[in-house]
Design an enzyme around this catalytic site. Structure first.
Site, PDB file in Angstrom:
ATOM      1  N   LYS B  75       0.864  -1.175   0.000  1.00  0.00           N
ATOM      2  CA  LYS B  75       0.000   0.000   0.000  1.00  0.00           C
ATOM      3  C   LYS B  75       0.906   1.233   0.000  1.00  0.00           C
ATOM      4  O   LYS B  75       2.004   1.196   0.579  1.00  0.00           O
ATOM      5  CB  LYS B  75      -0.857  -0.041   1.268  1.00  0.00           C
ATOM      6  CG  LYS B  75      -1.943   0.998   1.370  1.00  0.00           C
ATOM      7  CD  LYS B  75      -2.743   0.762   2.664  1.00  0.00           C
ATOM      8  CE  LYS B  75      -3.862   1.773   2.854  1.00  0.00           C
ATOM      9  NZ  LYS B  75      -4.651   1.492   4.078  1.00  0.00           N
ATOM     10  N   SER B 197      -9.414   1.185   3.505  1.00  0.00           N
ATOM     11  CA  SER B 197      -8.677   2.040   2.587  1.00  0.00           C
ATOM     12  C   SER B 197      -7.603   1.289   1.793  1.00  0.00           C
ATOM     13  O   SER B 197      -6.993   1.873   0.899  1.00  0.00           O
ATOM     14  CB  SER B 197      -7.992   3.160   3.380  1.00  0.00           C
ATOM     15  OG  SER B 197      -7.059   2.610   4.292  1.00  0.00           O
ATOM     16  N   SER B 221      -9.320  -1.310   7.604  1.00  0.00           N
ATOM     17  CA  SER B 221      -8.861  -0.993   6.248  1.00  0.00           C
ATOM     18  C   SER B 221      -8.260  -2.157   5.473  1.00  0.00           C
ATOM     19  O   SER B 221      -8.106  -2.068   4.259  1.00  0.00           O
ATOM     20  CB  SER B 221      -7.842   0.148   6.292  1.00  0.00           C
ATOM     21  OG  SER B 221      -8.506   1.371   6.403  1.00  0.00           O
TER      22      SER B 221
END
Lengths: 492, 537
Positions: B75, B197, B221
């Site tokens: 990420k 996310s 997330s």
């Protein structure tokens, strides 16, 4: 010594300031001095003597090139924890409700007396970086060398009642920190910075509104700013005004404090807990948990046992062990290398009188190096040569005048020893009875009028005659012997 | 290849049937094909090929490390030395970290091949991967690729291609919801959000561009997009994995999350990452005992709790059915299933909002445009430079949370909001301790309310509203720091994956993952058949 010096400055300054403000008061037929009390609280930021910053490996060397002591962490690069904000121990300080005993001159008699300052708390904190906005060039500059350096924040109760008291306390604290080795105490380098909150009130009234003077970086500035602030507040209140609760800065040039109104007033720091740091736990012998590796345990009792002799204990010891006065022991405590020298001399020599040694160390040696504006430790004077001087004086080989001359030489060229200097320059004290008798006779013969005066009972002139003998022998005569011989001659 | 797990792929490379280079090329190909899903913020095909070749050399020289040559993604909030790390924010659009996050370093030093940095919500603040400066991530499930659309009669040739939209997003076109909606109004295809996310990481795994990806998990997330994308999402116990180099959202809740296609793969990655890190004082000192799962995992004898509070309003009937179904099959497999109560669950989300905003307000203070990051032109004073840089570079979600946090932390509000939220947090944690102390080993809950929402629907409400809905089941685990895993168990009536969540006891990953593997084997979820989707045959 240090404190006394400042005391004089304090009073000089006070008088000057008071004159200025008294003019206004005098118009109203009032006298200011006795009607107000000053109340001072201090907040001290002492830089922890560590090679690295509190949470990063960056160095802490003073005056390093700008931004050369900055790690990724100090620049708070994203993802370095815990960085990007200032960390303090506001809610759980390392220690609370402590005290420090210190010597301060009694304002009336100028004698040093022992006082006690109460400490509200002691906590760890990070120093911050410096930012500077260049208005002309319209850009912001930043130096992160100091960002993240570990500080001890020491907060006192608002209980000091004069600038001298506050200054004496800071000096003692500086000494304690230096002795323990946790802070070099160099105020001029910013290793020790003081904020003073000052208020005034009429005796027995509640505390007045205070202002805070920030970032004082010398004891002199601390004193002067407090004096100024005291008088400023008195003059405001005397003229019916109100003191603002504000942050002020001390202007070294003018000797006045100025408001920092825009910068710091009513700052809400919006504290929050720092989850990246596990609690720092302090243990005592009684509370040390079992089965935890000792390198992970901070035991306050163990640390306390490792403390070196603290200044107060040292003063007490010096008084007891050598019979020194409070003033002399205080000077020695403030001059650790001189004390070391003194103790060596006392230990090495079979001295009939320790006082000769302490007098020579303080009144002669320290005075001589102070005059040259250097520290004793930087003078290269060895315990051996000072010891020799003490011995020479004690044995009446030289006079104090000669000693001063020898010191002059030694401070120029430390490779020589006193005896060598005496040898080379022929500065032996003349103790030879017949030689001294001859000189005395010469002086008596050359000053018949003075001799008559003396014999008529004007004994004051005796010293003049002794002085004449000294002159003839360039100060190298054994004064005691001269006095004895001269008396003999005149009285017979 | 895309159905094999890490262990199998590693074995193929070890015995020479597959080279790391070939595998890397396959993944690059896949990465290119899914471009329109907007998965990666930064792709590194050349760098990846280089490291793959290096891995091949090491394998030849006798390195038997299971991670040699395994393609992975991070990420874009994990710091990668020399590779832009943007947090999907204009603030860090030009920021190239000079160091690797500890977890990045650990995987790279073991020979894994870094394929790229994945898309996300700006600074991980969101639950849809739609609120980032690079545009939204699209869920591969039921996604109609341009290639397949063009072949179909009636598809408008002139409609702007999603790939181009994605490209524009990469060049920092504003990704405010209204503008994205405008773009979407022209787009005939309805598509589903990836969740967030860590949406980019979840899709990178689901689509086969990598074998494993790291996300972060602060309120769900990692688990939320895992559920929406049909992959496994593990949130380890707080303190087990280093956060050094993970750009923080909420320091006391953030953990690196692991996204893989199977529980076994999650174990491989977890074992590579767990352990104390001197650069993260919150990692535990106790040495980590690597997890080892049996080939056939058993759930027999485990006491599984079903928290009644998770029958929340808005829970889809599909999800409810799957939950019931899995509860039944684990019971049949020899586990004891028991109803339990976590009475403070409902308070969790409000509490989280306060604590998150407070930490954000303080964590974001570092972005002043001076040391790094976006710097505005206004240099009339230091303060105005700060203000302009921050205003220009943070999206309104980030700015909103900073503002709220600063409000909560004001002297007069501190006790009412921040301290109160800390107290509530303790109650929520205690709910878990009490349940575990009563003899429950593991809790079984839905991960989210239902299957992946469509982007059209999702973007009708603001970030705050959506987070409140979406994080409701995942968030309490972060409050308590306990480990949790989401694993796909079924398809909804709409043909989208549904994930269930297992919540375990602190540092008992071995138990949690064994149970997860047992359920994985019992439900036999069929992963996304990507080739079918891509070529629409």
């Amino acid at each position: 010594m240090v404190v006394r010096l400042f005391m004089r400055q304090f009073q000089h300054n006070l008088i000057r300031q008071l004159k200025r403000y008294s003019k206004r008061a005098a118009l109203k037929g009032e006298r200011l001095e006795s009607q107000w009390e000053t109340v001072i609280g201090l907040e001290i930021h002492a830089q922890i003597s560590a090679k690295s910053k509190l949470f990063s490996g960056s160095g802490t060397t003073f005056a390093s090139p700008i931004n050369s002591m900055v790690s990724f962490f100090d620049a708070s690069l994203p993802g370095t924890l815990p960085a990007g904000y200032q960390i303090t121990q506001q809610r759980c300080p390392l220690a609370k409700d402590g005290h420090v005993e210190y010597l301060a001159p009694d304002e009336v008699h100028r004698k040093l007396v022992l006082k006690r300052a109460r400490l509200t708390q002691l906590q760890l904190e990070q120093d911050s970086g410096k930012s500077l906005h260049d208005v002309e060039m319209s850009h912001s500059l930043i130096d992160l060398n100091r960002a993240g350096i570990g500080l001890m924040e020491i907060i006192t109760e608002p209980e000091f009642c004069s600038a001298v008291e506050a200054a004496s306390f800071v000096r003692e604290l500086q000494l304690i920190l230096q002795v323990i080795g946790v802070c070099d105490g160099k105020m001029e380098e910013g290793s020790l910075r003081v904020d003073a909150s000052v208020s005034v009130r009429r005796p027995s009234e509640p505390l007045g509104i205070r202002s805070e003077i920030k970032n004082l970086n010398s004891i002199r500035h601390l004193m002067r700013s407090i004096e100024f602030e005291t008088l400023r507040q008195i003059s405001i209140l005397e003229s019916g005004g109100q003191v603002l609760n504000e942050t002020r800065a001390y202007d070294v040039e003018t000797g006045e404090t100025v408001s920092m109104r825009d910068k710091e007033r009513l700052h809400d720091y919006r504290f929050m807990a720092e989850p990246n740091l596990p609690p720092l736990r302090l243990y005592t012998n009684d509370t040390v948990p079992n089965g935890v590796p000792s390198d992970q345990i901070i035991n306050v009792d163990e640390l306390r046992a490792m403390l070196p002799e603290l200044p107060n204990a040292k003063r007490e010891r010096l008084k007891k062990q050598y019979g020194l006065s409070v003033e002399h022991s205080n000077v020695f405590v403030n001059e650790p290398t001189l004390l070391e020298c003194f103790e060596k001399i006392v230990a090495n020599q079979n001295l009939q009188n320790v006082k000769i040694a302490s007098n020579i160390c303080i009144n002669e040696v320290l005075a001589a190096v102070n005059k040259k504006n250097i520290a004793f430790s930087a003078s290269n004077l060895s315990a051996e040569s000072v010891g020799e001087l003490v011995e020479l004086v004690q044995d009446e080989v030289i006079s104090l005048l000669t000693l001063r001359k020898i010191l002059e030489v030694l401070l120029q060229d430390s490779s020589k020893l006193p005896k060598q200097v005496i040898e080379e320059r022929g500065w032996h004290q003349v103790s030879n009875e017949t030689a001294l008798e001859n000189i005395c006779c010469q002086v008596i013969a050359a000053n018949p009028k003075v001799v008559d005066d003396y014999r008529d009972g004007k004994t004051k002139v005796f010293n003049y005659l002794i002085g004449e003998v000294q002159k003839k022998l360039s100060g190298q005569s054994n004064v005691k012997a001269v006095v004895r011989i001269m008396k003999q001659k005149l009285d017979t | 290849m895309f159905a094999a797990n890490i262990k199998q792929v590693a074995a193929l490379m070890q015995n020479g049937q597959l080279s790391a280079k070939d595998l890397c090329e396959l993944c690059i190909k896949r990465m290119k094909r899914i471009k329109e899903l907007n998965v990666f913020i930064t792709e590194m095909p050349d760098l990846a090929l280089n490291s793959a070749c290096a891995a091949d050399r090491r394998i030849k020289n006798g390195s038997g490390d299971i991670l040699e040559g395994i393609p992975i993604a991070f990420k874009d909030n994990f710091s990668t030395a020399g590779i832009r790390t943007s947090c999907a924010s204009r603030m860090l659009k030009g920021y190239v970290p000079p160091y690797n996050a500890t977890v990045v370093e650990k995987l790279i030093s073991r020979g894994s091949v870094l394929m790229g940095k994945t898309n996300m919500d700006e600074f991980a603040m969101g639950c849809g991967s739609v609120d980032g400066a690079f545009g939204p991530v699209r869920n591969p499930w039921k996604y109609r690729f341009e290639a397949t659309r063009r072949d179909r009669p009636g598809a408008a040739q002139s409609s702007p291609s999603a790939a181009r939209i994605a490209d524009r997003g990469r060049q920092f076109h504003s990704a405010s919801p209204s503008q994205c909606l405008d773009v979407e109004a022209d787009d005939s295809a309805e598509w589903f959000i990836a969740g967030g996310s860590s949406g980019g990481s979840a899709v990178s795994v689901a689509s086969g561009a990598v074998l494993a990806a790291l996300g972060s998990d602060t309120g769900g997330s990692t688990r939320n997009p895992a559920s929406y994308c049909g992959v496994v999402g593990l949130k380890p116990t707080y303190g087990l994995l280093s956060r050094h180099g993970l750009i923080p959202l909420v320091n006391s809740m953030d953990v690196p999350g692991i996204l893989t296609r199977s529980v076994d793969d999650a174990v491989v990655i977890l074992n590579a990452l767990a352990g104390h890190d001197p650069k993260d004082s919150t990692t535990v000192f106790e040495p980590f005992k690597p997890c080892a799962l049996p080939d056939v995992a058993s759930i027999k004898g485990l006491k599984i709790g079903i928290p009644q509070e998770y029958h929340a309003p808005g829970l889809s009937s599909d999800m409810k059915d799957s939950w019931q179904h899995v509860a039944d099959i684990v019971e049949n497999a020899g586990a004891t299933v028991k109803r339990v109560s976590l009475p403070h669950t409902a308070l969790s989300i409000v509490c989280y909002h306060v604590l998150c905003a407070c930490e954000v307000a303080s964590n974001m203070a570092r972005y002043d445009g001076l040391e790094y990051g976006h710097r505005a032109k206004d240099e009339s004073s230091t303060e105005s430079l700060y203000a302009a840089s921050r205003h220009e570079a943070f999206n309104n979600v980030v700015r909103g949370r900073i503002l709220a946090g600063n409000y909560f932390l004001l002297k007069q509000n501190y006790d009412r909001y921040y301290v109160q939220a800390q107290r509530v947090r303790r109650l929520i944690s205690q709910d878990f301790w009490n349940t575990f102390r009563s003899g429950i080993d593991i809790l079984l809950t839905p991960t989210v309310l239902g299957d992946a929402p469509s982007y059209r629907w999702f973007s009708k409400a603001d970030n705050r509203t959506r987070t409140q809905e979406q994080d409701v089941f995942t968030q309490p685990a972060n409050m308590a720091g306990i480990p949790a895993i989401s694993l796909p168990v079924a398809l909804s009536s709409n043909g989208l994956p549904l994930g269930l969540q297992l919540l375990g006891q602190p540092f008992k990953e071995q138990q949690l993952l064994t149970a997860a593997k047992a359920i994985e084997q019992l439900v036999n979820f069929r992963a996304l058949d990507f080739d079918k989707l891509l070529y629409c045959d």
